[in-house]
Design a protein around this motif. Structure first.
Motif, mmCIF file in Angstrom:
data_model
loop_
_atom_site.group_PDB
_atom_site.id
_atom_site.type_symbol
_atom_site.label_atom_id
_atom_site.label_comp_id
_atom_site.label_asym_id
_atom_site.label_seq_id
_atom_site.Cartn_x
_atom_site.Cartn_y
_atom_site.Cartn_z
ATOM 1 N N SER A 48 10.544 3.047 7.126
ATOM 2 C CA SER A 48 9.322 3.786 7.435
ATOM 3 C C SER A 48 9.201 5.138 6.751
ATOM 4 C CB SER A 48 9.195 3.979 8.956
ATOM 5 O OG SER A 48 9.046 2.746 9.609
ATOM 6 N N ARG A 49 10.272 5.612 6.127
ATOM 7 C CA ARG A 49 10.167 6.901 5.448
ATOM 8 C C ARG A 49 9.069 6.830 4.388
ATOM 9 N NH1 ARG A 49 11.529 8.972 0.737
ATOM 10 N NH2 ARG A 49 12.611 7.058 0.124
ATOM 11 N N GLY A 50 8.308 7.902 4.300
ATOM 12 C CA GLY A 50 7.207 7.952 3.341
ATOM 13 C C GLY A 50 5.852 7.708 3.958
ATOM 14 N N LEU A 51 5.841 7.232 5.200
ATOM 15 C CA LEU A 51 4.575 7.022 5.889
ATOM 16 C C LEU A 51 4.071 8.370 6.404
ATOM 17 C CD1 LEU A 51 2.823 4.509 6.637
ATOM 18 C CD2 LEU A 51 3.929 4.588 8.888
ATOM 19 N N PHE B 186 0.076 9.981 -0.552
ATOM 20 C CA PHE B 186 0.557 8.603 -0.420
ATOM 21 C C PHE B 186 -0.203 7.686 -1.378
ATOM 22 C CE2 PHE B 186 0.300 4.325 1.261
ATOM 23 C CZ PHE B 186 1.567 4.047 1.728
ATOM 24 N N TYR B 187 -1.521 7.740 -1.340
ATOM 25 C CA TYR B 187 -2.321 6.850 -2.193
ATOM 26 C C TYR B 187 -2.197 7.223 -3.667
ATOM 27 C CZ TYR B 187 -4.450 4.496 1.788
ATOM 28 O OH TYR B 187 -4.652 3.732 2.917
ATOM 29 N N GLU B 188 -2.018 8.507 -3.944
ATOM 30 C CA GLU B 188 -1.813 8.917 -5.338
ATOM 31 C C GLU B 188 -0.517 8.327 -5.891
ATOM 32 O OE1 GLU B 188 -4.130 13.240 -5.445
ATOM 33 O OE2 GLU B 188 -1.971 13.160 -5.059
ATOM 34 N N VAL C 142 2.225 4.128 -9.265
ATOM 35 C CA VAL C 142 3.130 2.998 -9.483
ATOM 36 C C VAL C 142 2.359 1.768 -9.950
ATOM 37 C CG1 VAL C 142 4.689 1.356 -8.356
ATOM 38 C CG2 VAL C 142 4.876 3.795 -7.849
ATOM 39 N N THR C 143 1.307 1.401 -9.211
ATOM 40 C CA THR C 143 0.630 0.124 -9.464
ATOM 41 C C THR C 143 -0.330 0.166 -10.645
ATOM 42 O OG1 THR C 143 -1.062 0.690 -7.816
ATOM 43 C CG2 THR C 143 0.839 -0.586 -7.058
ATOM 44 N N GLU C 144 -0.864 1.344 -10.951
ATOM 45 C CA GLU C 144 -1.849 1.438 -12.036
ATOM 46 C C GLU C 144 -1.302 2.138 -13.281
ATOM 47 O OE1 GLU C 144 -4.716 -0.044 -11.810
ATOM 48 O OE2 GLU C 144 -4.545 -0.590 -9.695
ATOM 49 N N ALA C 145 -0.432 3.118 -13.087
ATOM 50 C CA ALA C 145 0.040 3.914 -14.221
ATOM 51 C C ALA C 145 1.482 3.618 -14.612
ATOM 52 C CB ALA C 145 -0.117 5.408 -13.910
ATOM 53 N N GLY C 146 2.161 2.744 -13.880
ATOM 54 C CA GLY C 146 3.503 2.332 -14.260
ATOM 55 C C GLY C 146 4.592 3.330 -13.955
ATOM 56 N N MET D 45 -4.216 3.000 8.857
ATOM 57 C CA MET D 45 -2.764 3.021 8.981
ATOM 58 C C MET D 45 -2.178 1.639 8.719
ATOM 59 S SD MET D 45 -1.961 6.121 9.377
ATOM 60 C CE MET D 45 -0.223 5.767 9.474
ATOM 61 N N ARG D 46 -2.870 0.591 9.148
ATOM 62 C CA ARG D 46 -2.419 -0.775 8.848
ATOM 63 C C ARG D 46 -2.343 -0.988 7.343
ATOM 64 N NH1 ARG D 46 -6.025 -3.657 11.690
ATOM 65 N NH2 ARG D 46 -7.410 -4.208 9.979
ATOM 66 N N ASP D 47 -3.328 -0.477 6.630
ATOM 67 C CA ASP D 47 -3.345 -0.588 5.177
ATOM 68 C C ASP D 47 -2.168 0.157 4.552
ATOM 69 O OD1 ASP D 47 -4.806 -1.136 2.529
ATOM 70 O OD2 ASP D 47 -4.656 1.054 2.516
ATOM 71 N N MET D 48 -1.901 1.360 5.053
ATOM 72 C CA MET D 48 -0.794 2.137 4.492
ATOM 73 C C MET D 48 0.553 1.483 4.771
ATOM 74 S SD MET D 48 -1.604 6.205 4.577
ATOM 75 C CE MET D 48 -2.236 6.335 6.239
ATOM 76 N N VAL D 49 0.724 0.947 5.972
ATOM 77 C CA VAL D 49 1.976 0.249 6.282
ATOM 78 C C VAL D 49 2.168 -0.930 5.328
ATOM 79 C CG1 VAL D 49 3.161 -1.197 7.989
ATOM 80 C CG2 VAL D 49 2.123 0.967 8.696
ATOM 81 N N GLY D 50 1.108 -1.700 5.098
ATOM 82 C CA GLY D 50 1.203 -2.841 4.192
ATOM 83 C C GLY D 50 1.596 -2.432 2.786
ATOM 84 N N ARG D 51 0.996 -1.357 2.291
ATOM 85 C CA ARG D 51 1.324 -0.882 0.937
ATOM 86 C C ARG D 51 2.747 -0.329 0.869
ATOM 87 N NH1 ARG D 51 -3.758 0.318 -2.173
ATOM 88 N NH2 ARG D 51 -5.478 -0.400 -0.858
ATOM 89 N N LEU D 52 3.159 0.353 1.940
ATOM 90 C CA LEU D 52 4.518 0.880 1.988
ATOM 91 C C LEU D 52 5.540 -0.251 1.934
ATOM 92 C CD1 LEU D 52 6.094 3.683 2.651
ATOM 93 C CD2 LEU D 52 6.301 2.700 4.939
ATOM 94 N N VAL D 53 5.347 -1.271 2.773
ATOM 95 C CA VAL D 53 6.267 -2.415 2.800
ATOM 96 C C VAL D 53 6.259 -3.143 1.454
ATOM 97 C CG1 VAL D 53 6.734 -4.664 3.863
ATOM 98 C CG2 VAL D 53 6.129 -2.702 5.299
ATOM 99 N N ALA D 54 5.069 -3.302 0.876
ATOM 100 C CA ALA D 54 4.949 -4.040 -0.381
ATOM 101 C C ALA D 54 5.766 -3.389 -1.495
ATOM 102 C CB ALA D 54 3.480 -4.144 -0.782
ATOM 103 N N LEU D 55 5.661 -2.078 -1.620
ATOM 104 C CA LEU D 55 6.369 -1.425 -2.722
ATOM 105 C C LEU D 55 7.853 -1.231 -2.422
ATOM 106 C CD1 LEU D 55 3.916 1.138 -4.334
ATOM 107 C CD2 LEU D 55 4.373 -1.247 -4.889
ATOM 108 N N LYS D 56 8.226 -1.119 -1.151
ATOM 109 C CA LYS D 56 9.660 -1.076 -0.841
ATOM 110 C C LYS D 56 10.291 -2.452 -1.052
ATOM 111 C CE LYS D 56 9.775 3.070 1.884
ATOM 112 N NZ LYS D 56 10.540 3.864 2.840
#
Length: 354
Positions: free
Chosen positions: A57-60, A84-86, A91-95, A156-167
């Motif tokens: 959960s770190r980073g949320l 967070f979104y930046e 990562v996902t758009e700028a590599g 927050m559901r969206d942020m959790v999903g993105r956090l889990v996805a990239l971890k």
């Protein structure tokens, strides 16, 4: 070595859920490499505070690890959401490398991951397995200060999903140092309560979308997506999701699982695998008395029953079967942990030689 899980070399292999009762990561890793040498995983040690909610959960934004809470009134909460979104887009758009962002898993957070990398480097594995708390379990387990689960808040559901996805992606990229074929399990115990009064107002579509977000990132990273649920659930939800591997407690819930015959048939036809949780780590009294032969006969009976219900050949089902404990071993004694490991290794050898 192909990353495709349909390769016959995986058939009947044993793998673990992840948790151990030990306090030393090297001791646990040594056992992993001894008893699951084909598909090792990294160990999680609850006795050292490595809980499934706090560990990822770190980073949320606004996260308080002490109370497993998110506080929208925390200083700079809105600015932190923007950052967070930046970082996510960087990562996902700028590599931008994940290692430079909040989505990296540090040696302090997941020491078992780094011990496995050190201990197993140079090994010859069919695959290597990682695990992460799934987005549904994480977003329903973490709360706001008023006790409301994050899942009920769309942002927050969206942020959790993105956090889990990239971890999850970070794990895959990291574990590829050991094997080009990486299996990443989403641990989703909360799905046992899906459809009950515990999650009133949670729709099937919301759960599917949450899972799909993470599965897409696993696939983009070249990993294989698995899911572990240690209780009963609406199995059609997972069988219709784009997972490659479904892992469940086959010791206690096999009849309910196999009753989803049509969904299982379609799952196998499109290349899916079932990881049968036959070593009863959730039932200590059963674990104490079980034998390899007893578990093998139970497994054969399940395969025969599934073949009858789906019309699929037993040979195909055997080729698409992996073997696991029913759940993690974090609450077992050391002696019962060894018993579970011996049963799993013996069962895998028995299935492969049958």
């Amino acid at each position: 070595m192909s990353s495709n899980p349909n390769a016959n070399d995986l058939a009947g292999a044993g793998l673990l859920i992840g948790s151990f009762p030990h306090r030393d990561h090297r001791e646990a890793t040594d056992l992993i490499l001894k008893y699951t040498p084909e598909i090792p995983c990294w160990p999680q040690l609850p006795a050292r505070g490595e809980g499934m909610l706090v560990q990822f959960s770190r980073g949320l934004p606004g996260f308080d690890p002490e109370g497993l809470r998110v506080d929208p009134e925390a200083p700079n909460f809105e600015e932190e959401k923007l950052r967070f979104y930046e970082e996510y887009l960087a990562v996902t758009e700028a590599g931008r490398p994940l290692s430079e962002t909040r989505f990296a898993l540090s040696p302090e957070e997941t020491p078992g991951l780094y011990v496995l990398l050190e201990e197993a480097r140079g090994g010859n594995f069919l695959a290597v397995k990682g695990q992460i708390t799934g987005p549904f379990t994480l977003a329903t387990g973490l709360k706001f200060s008023d006790g409301r689960a994050l899942f009920y808040d769309p942002e927050m559901r969206d942020m959790v999903g993105r956090l889990v996805a990239l971890k999850a992606r970070f794990q895959i990229e990291t574990l590829k140092a050991l094997s080009p074929r990486v299996i990443l399990f989403l641990d989703e115990p909360a799905l046992s309560g899906f459809g009950s009064s515990a999650f009133v107002g949670v729709s099937r579509e919301e759960v599917l979308a949450s899972l799909a977000e993470v599965i897409r990132e696993i696939h983009r990273a070249g990993g294989l997506a698995g899911v572990h649920v240690c209780g009963n659930t609406d199995w059609s939800l997972l069988l219709e999701s784009p997972f490659e591997i479904i892992n469940f407690d086959a010791y206690d819930f096999s009849e309910k699982f196999i009753s989803y015959a049509q969904e299982l048939k379609e799952f196998f036809i499109r290349g899916g695998w079932v990881a049968w949780g036959l070593v009863p780590t959730l039932r200590k009294e059963a674990l104490e008395k079980e034998t390899v032969e007893g578990l093998f006969q139970k497994f054969r009976s399940l395969i025969q029953g599934l073949a009858e219900k789906t019309g699929l050949a037993e040979e195909l089902l055997l080729q698409r079967s992996l073997l696991t404990p029913s759940c993690g071993m974090g609450t077992l004694s050391l002696s019962l942990t060894l018993k579970a490991l011996e049963l799993l290794k013996g069962l895998s050898e028995r299935v492969k030689n049958s």
